[in-house]
Design a protein around this motif. Structure first.
Motif, short mmCIF file in Angstrom:
data_model
loop_
_atom_site.label_atom_id
_atom_site.label_comp_id
_atom_site.label_asym_id
_atom_site.label_seq_id
_atom_site.Cartn_x
_atom_site.Cartn_y
_atom_site.Cartn_z
N GLN A 74 30.71 -17.88 2.11
CA GLN A 74 29.57 -18.55 2.72
C GLN A 74 28.29 -18.22 1.94
N VAL A 75 28.10 -16.96 1.59
CA VAL A 75 26.93 -16.53 0.83
C VAL A 75 26.93 -17.20 -0.54
N GLN A 76 28.10 -17.25 -1.18
CA GLN A 76 28.20 -17.88 -2.51
C GLN A 76 27.85 -19.36 -2.43
N GLN A 77 28.37 -20.06 -1.42
CA GLN A 77 28.07 -21.49 -1.28
C GLN A 77 26.59 -21.72 -1.01
N GLN A 78 25.98 -20.83 -0.22
CA GLN A 78 24.54 -20.95 0.04
C GLN A 78 23.75 -20.79 -1.26
N HIS A 79 24.14 -19.81 -2.07
CA HIS A 79 23.47 -19.58 -3.35
C HIS A 79 23.64 -20.80 -4.27
N GLU A 80 24.85 -21.34 -4.34
CA GLU A 80 25.09 -22.52 -5.17
C GLU A 80 24.27 -23.70 -4.69
N TRP A 81 24.19 -23.87 -3.37
CA TRP A 81 23.44 -24.97 -2.81
C TRP A 81 21.96 -24.84 -3.18
N LEU A 82 21.44 -23.63 -3.08
CA LEU A 82 20.03 -23.43 -3.42
C LEU A 82 19.77 -23.75 -4.89
N GLN A 83 20.74 -23.45 -5.77
CA GLN A 83 20.57 -23.73 -7.19
C GLN A 83 20.57 -25.23 -7.48
N THR A 84 21.40 -25.99 -6.77
CA THR A 84 21.52 -27.42 -7.05
C THR A 84 20.55 -28.28 -6.24
N SER A 85 20.12 -27.78 -5.08
CA SER A 85 19.25 -28.57 -4.21
C SER A 85 17.84 -28.03 -4.17
N ALA A 86 17.48 -27.28 -5.16
CA ALA A 86 16.18 -26.61 -5.14
C ALA A 86 15.04 -27.62 -5.07
N PHE A 87 14.01 -27.23 -4.38
CA PHE A 87 12.80 -28.04 -4.33
C PHE A 87 12.03 -27.82 -5.62
N LYS A 88 11.20 -28.80 -5.96
CA LYS A 88 10.37 -28.70 -7.15
C LYS A 88 8.91 -28.58 -6.71
N SER A 89 8.12 -27.99 -7.57
CA SER A 89 6.70 -27.89 -7.31
C SER A 89 6.12 -29.29 -7.12
N GLY A 90 5.36 -29.47 -6.07
CA GLY A 90 4.76 -30.77 -5.78
C GLY A 90 5.50 -31.57 -4.73
N ASP A 91 6.76 -31.20 -4.39
CA ASP A 91 7.51 -31.90 -3.35
C ASP A 91 6.80 -31.77 -2.01
N LYS A 92 6.81 -32.83 -1.23
CA LYS A 92 6.28 -32.81 0.13
C LYS A 92 7.43 -32.40 1.05
N VAL A 93 7.17 -31.46 1.95
CA VAL A 93 8.20 -30.97 2.87
C VAL A 93 7.64 -30.90 4.29
N ARG A 94 8.55 -30.91 5.24
CA ARG A 94 8.21 -30.70 6.65
C ARG A 94 8.96 -29.46 7.11
N ILE A 95 8.29 -28.58 7.83
CA ILE A 95 8.91 -27.34 8.29
C ILE A 95 9.77 -27.65 9.51
N GLU A 96 11.00 -27.14 9.52
CA GLU A 96 11.96 -27.40 10.58
C GLU A 96 11.41 -26.97 11.95
N PRO A 97 11.94 -27.54 13.04
CA PRO A 97 11.47 -27.19 14.39
C PRO A 97 11.59 -25.70 14.72
N ASP A 98 12.54 -25.01 14.11
CA ASP A 98 12.69 -23.57 14.39
C ASP A 98 11.91 -22.73 13.38
#
Length: 176
Positions: free
Chosen positions: A113-137
Motif C-alpha cells: 500500500q505504501v509503495q503504491q501510494q509513493h508510485e501514485w504520487l510520482q505519476t500524479s504529482a501536481f505542478k507549480s501553478g495548478d489550481k486545487v481545491r482542499i478536500e472536505p476533511d
C-alpha cells in the motif's frame, strides 16, 4: 500497525458490505477493534467540465481489496461485537474455520500500500501553478481554492491561499 513487532499476531479476514470498508474501519475503531483495510488513491472523473473546457477530476481513496478487511485477532477470541457492526457481513471461512493470516502477510500488504501510494504520487504529482481545491476533511482550509506553489518528493505540496503559504499532503487536495 506501526510499532507492532509481535510476530505471533494473527489477523482474521473480514467480509464487508459493498462500499462499506472505510466506514466499517471507523465503526470498529470506535468499538476498540483494529480493522485494517488497505487503500489506494485514484484520480477519477467527476463528470463536470472546468472553466477552460477540461474534464474535472478528483482524488479518491479506494480499497485495495473491495469487500475485505483484516481484523487483529483478540486475546479473548470473542467476535460478537464485530459481526454486530454495521458494514461487516461475516468472516471469510475455509472448511468452516475463519481464515487466519500471519502478521507478516499483513505487513507485506501494508508495505505494498505504501509503495503504491509513493508510485501514485510520482505519476500524479501536481505542478507549480495548478489550481486545487482542499478536500472536505482538510481541516480549517476545507473547500478553499488554492494555487500549487511547490511540490516536494515526500508527497507534500505548498499551496498559496491568497497571501498565505501552507503545506499539505497531496492527497488532501483535488484539481479545481
Amino acid at each position: 500497525m506501526e510499532g507492532e513487532t509481535n510476530s505471533a499476531t494473527r489477523w482474521y479476514v473480514v467480509l464487508t458490505e459493498p462500499q462499506q470498508e472505510i466506514l466499517a474501519v471507523w465503526r470498529l475503531h470506535e468499538a476498540g477493534r483494529e480493522l485494517f483495510t488497505p487503500v489506494i488513491r485514484k484520480r477519477v472523473k467527476t463528470g463536470r467540465i472546468g472553466k477552460k473546457g477540461q474534464k474535472v477530476t478528483r482524488i479518491v481513496a479506494r480499497p485495495m481489496f473491495p469487500g475485505y478487511g483484516f481484523i487483529r485477532a483478540s486475546n479473548d477470541g470473542e467476535f460478537y461485537d464485530v459481526l454486530a457492526t454495521r458494514g461487516v457481513r461475516d468472516f471469510l471461512y475455509i472448511n468452516d474455520k475463519p481464515v487466519l493470516l500471519p502478521d507478516e502477510a499483513i505487513r507485506k500488504v501494508f508495505a505494498r500500500q505504501v509503495q503504491q501510494q509513493h508510485e501514485w504520487l510520482q505519476t500524479s504529482a501536481f505542478k507549480s501553478g495548478d489550481k486545487v481545491r482542499i478536500e472536505p476533511d482538510g481541516g480549517a482550509y476545507a473547500g478553499m481554492l488554492a494555487t500549487v506553489d511547490k511540490v516536494d518528493g515526500k508527497g507534500r505540496i505548498e499551496i498559496l491561499l491568497g497571501m498565505i503559504r501552507h503545506s499539505l499532503p497531496a492527497d488532501m487536495v483535488v484539481s479545481a
